[in-house]
Design a protein around this motif. Structure first.
Motif, PDB file in Angstrom:
ATOM      1  N   MET A 168       0.830  -1.201   0.000  1.00 50.13           N
ATOM      2  CA  MET A 168       0.000   0.000   0.000  1.00 50.13           C
ATOM      3  C   MET A 168       0.867   1.255   0.000  1.00 50.13           C
ATOM      4  SD  MET A 168      -3.032   1.106   2.634  1.00 50.13           S
ATOM      5  CE  MET A 168      -4.044  -0.261   2.140  1.00 50.13           C
ATOM      6  N   HIS A 192      -8.887   3.323   0.359  1.00 48.43           N
ATOM      7  CA  HIS A 192      -8.210   2.440  -0.602  1.00 48.43           C
ATOM      8  C   HIS A 192      -8.347   0.979  -0.174  1.00 48.43           C
ATOM      9  CE1 HIS A 192      -5.148   1.131  -3.488  1.00 48.43           C
ATOM     10  NE2 HIS A 192      -4.636   0.414  -2.506  1.00 48.43           N
ATOM     11  N   GLN A 246     -14.054  -4.825  -3.825  1.00 43.86           N
ATOM     12  CA  GLN A 246     -13.804  -5.332  -5.172  1.00 43.86           C
ATOM     13  C   GLN A 246     -13.505  -6.827  -5.157  1.00 43.86           C
ATOM     14  OE1 GLN A 246     -10.608  -2.865  -6.605  1.00 43.86           O
ATOM     15  NE2 GLN A 246     -11.988  -1.344  -7.498  1.00 43.86           N
ATOM     16  N   ARG A 247     -12.863  -7.272  -4.100  1.00 45.62           N
ATOM     17  CA  ARG A 247     -12.484  -8.687  -4.031  1.00 45.62           C
ATOM     18  C   ARG A 247     -13.638  -9.581  -3.613  1.00 45.62           C
ATOM     19  NH1 ARG A 247      -7.447 -11.250  -0.503  1.00 45.62           N
ATOM     20  NH2 ARG A 247      -7.820 -13.439  -1.059  1.00 45.62           N
ATOM     21  N   ASP A 256      -7.265   4.839  -8.868  1.00 51.40           N
ATOM     22  CA  ASP A 256      -7.567   3.419  -8.989  1.00 51.40           C
ATOM     23  C   ASP A 256      -7.078   2.883 -10.320  1.00 51.40           C
ATOM     24  OD1 ASP A 256      -8.874   2.902  -6.563  1.00 51.40           O
ATOM     25  OD2 ASP A 256     -10.680   3.890  -7.298  1.00 51.40           O
ATOM     26  N   THR A 316     -18.997  -0.035   0.433  1.00 50.63           N
ATOM     27  CA  THR A 316     -17.735   0.687   0.622  1.00 50.63           C
ATOM     28  C   THR A 316     -17.890   1.799   1.647  1.00 50.63           C
ATOM     29  OG1 THR A 316     -17.047   0.225  -1.662  1.00 50.63           O
ATOM     30  CG2 THR A 316     -15.948   2.044  -0.529  1.00 50.63           C
ATOM     31  N   ARG A 355     -10.615  -2.012  -2.131  1.00 46.17           N
ATOM     32  CA  ARG A 355     -10.006  -3.280  -2.533  1.00 46.17           C
ATOM     33  C   ARG A 355     -10.771  -4.467  -1.956  1.00 46.17           C
ATOM     34  NH1 ARG A 355      -7.537  -2.532  -7.070  1.00 46.17           N
ATOM     35  NH2 ARG A 355      -5.779  -1.095  -6.981  1.00 46.17           N
ATOM     36  N   CYS A 356     -11.172  -4.361  -0.697  1.00 47.73           N
ATOM     37  CA  CYS A 356     -11.923  -5.452  -0.060  1.00 47.73           C
ATOM     38  C   CYS A 356     -13.254  -5.686  -0.769  1.00 47.73           C
ATOM     39  CB  CYS A 356     -12.169  -5.129   1.415  1.00 47.73           C
ATOM     40  SG  CYS A 356     -10.714  -5.296   2.464  1.00 47.73           S
ATOM     41  N   LYS A 393       2.094   1.890  -3.429  1.00 46.36           N
ATOM     42  CA  LYS A 393       0.993   2.411  -4.236  1.00 46.36           C
ATOM     43  C   LYS A 393       0.792   3.892  -3.965  1.00 46.36           C
ATOM     44  CE  LYS A 393      -2.881   2.408  -6.642  1.00 46.36           C
ATOM     45  NZ  LYS A 393      -2.910   2.294  -8.110  1.00 46.36           N
ATOM     46  N   LYS A 444     -17.394  -8.423  -5.912  1.00 45.33           N
ATOM     47  CA  LYS A 444     -17.234  -7.970  -7.293  1.00 45.33           C
ATOM     48  C   LYS A 444     -18.393  -8.382  -8.192  1.00 45.33           C
ATOM     49  CE  LYS A 444     -14.363 -11.966  -8.549  1.00 45.33           C
ATOM     50  NZ  LYS A 444     -13.041 -12.379  -9.059  1.00 45.33           N
ATOM     51  N   GLN A 489      -4.806   0.972 -11.150  1.00 42.62           N
ATOM     52  CA  GLN A 489      -4.406  -0.427 -11.226  1.00 42.62           C
ATOM     53  C   GLN A 489      -5.586  -1.328 -11.537  1.00 42.62           C
ATOM     54  OE1 GLN A 489      -2.305  -1.852  -7.802  1.00 42.62           O
ATOM     55  NE2 GLN A 489      -2.198  -3.931  -8.548  1.00 42.62           N
ATOM     56  N   ALA A 490      -6.771  -0.990 -11.014  1.00 42.52           N
ATOM     57  CA  ALA A 490      -7.933  -1.849 -11.196  1.00 42.52           C
ATOM     58  C   ALA A 490      -8.331  -2.009 -12.650  1.00 42.52           C
ATOM     59  CB  ALA A 490      -9.109  -1.321 -10.369  1.00 42.52           C
TER      60      ALA A 490
END
Length: 251
Positions: A1, A60, A67-68, A137, A82, A64-65, A4, A71, A139-140
């Motif tokens: 992190m 952030h 999205q995982r 974001d 979120t 990520r949580c 990033k 999703k 990277q996503a």
């Protein structure tokens, strides 16, 4: 992190850091942390800087949580989740910052309801900020672009994005089951499974194939084993395929 965060600073230093420093300076000059009296300009600047930085890191992590683990849910559901997660994580952090930097000078100690309100406001604001700067974001989208869609998608209606949860064979047709619908195509079952590569999945029965991501839990009823999917469907597990599922750690 941390790496990033450094990358974000390097790529967006003029776009983000300049306005952010101006905003923090104005905020520190005008806003007293929750009514605290006697806090110096430097103290106010450090307080609001910590709020922004820690809030951004928590946002952030929360994104990520979600999205995982969510999703496959609709965007509005992910946004609400979120905001809720950021609120839960950020509220105690905000309270701790007040205790450490401003509370000795405050006239009234903020109660839990007030803190949750502030946490929700900050969470919503941070979500809007992240949406306003897509680079945060970056990277996503790159990860999504690298995903190879299964060849089976070519047989499905134009614009189909998935995800596919399971395949079920009926005579010479295969039901392609998603979160919201069932699409029937003419295909051999084995061909449909082959065309799902590179998606990881398992045959649970001679008539059923499920994706790994769709599996929610395993249930046992009357000596029989069923796999429950994230859409609520139950898929039977036959004796023939049970050993392979055990090897994979599914059952």
């Amino acid at each position: 992190m941390i790496s990033k965060f450094k990358k974000i600073l390097a790529e967006h230093n003029l776009l983000v850091l300049g306005p952010l420093l101006v905003f923090l300076t104005l905020l520190a000059a005008q806003a007293k942390p929750f009514g605290a009296e006697g806090v110096s300009f430097l103290g106010r600047f450090l307080f609001w800087s910590a709020v922004m930085v820690l809030g951004a890191l928590i946002a952030h992590f929360s994104v990520r949580c979600i999205q995982r683990y969510a999703k496959n849910r609709k965007q509005i559901v992910r946004d609400v989740a979120t905001v809720a997660l950021v609120t839960v994580l950020f509220t105690p952090v905000l309270w701790a910052l007040i205790w450490l930097t401003a509370l000795p000078e405050t006239k009234e100690v903020p109660d839990l309801t007030t803190m949750l309100q502030y946490g929700t406001i900050f969470a919503s604001g941070l979500l809007v900020l992240r949406r306003s700067f897509p680079g945060l974001d970056s990277q996503a989208p790159k990860e999504e672009e690298q995903i190879i869609q299964p060849r089976l998608y070519r047989r499905l209606p134009e614009g189909f994005e998935g995800p596919i949860l399971r395949l079920t064979v009926h005579d010479h047709s295969v039901d392609v089951v998603t979160m919201d619908e069932v699409i029937t195509i003419r295909s051999r079952f084995a061909d449909a499974i082959d065309e799902m590569e590179p998606v990881l999945g398992y045959c649970t029965h001679r008539s059923h194939w499920v994706t790994r991501e769709a599996i929610e839990s395993v249930e046992r009823t009357g000596g029989r084993i069923y796999i429950r999917l994230i859409n609520g469907d139950q898929v039977p597990v036959s004796r023939k395929y049970k050993p392979k599922l055990e090897e994979a750690g599914i059952v």
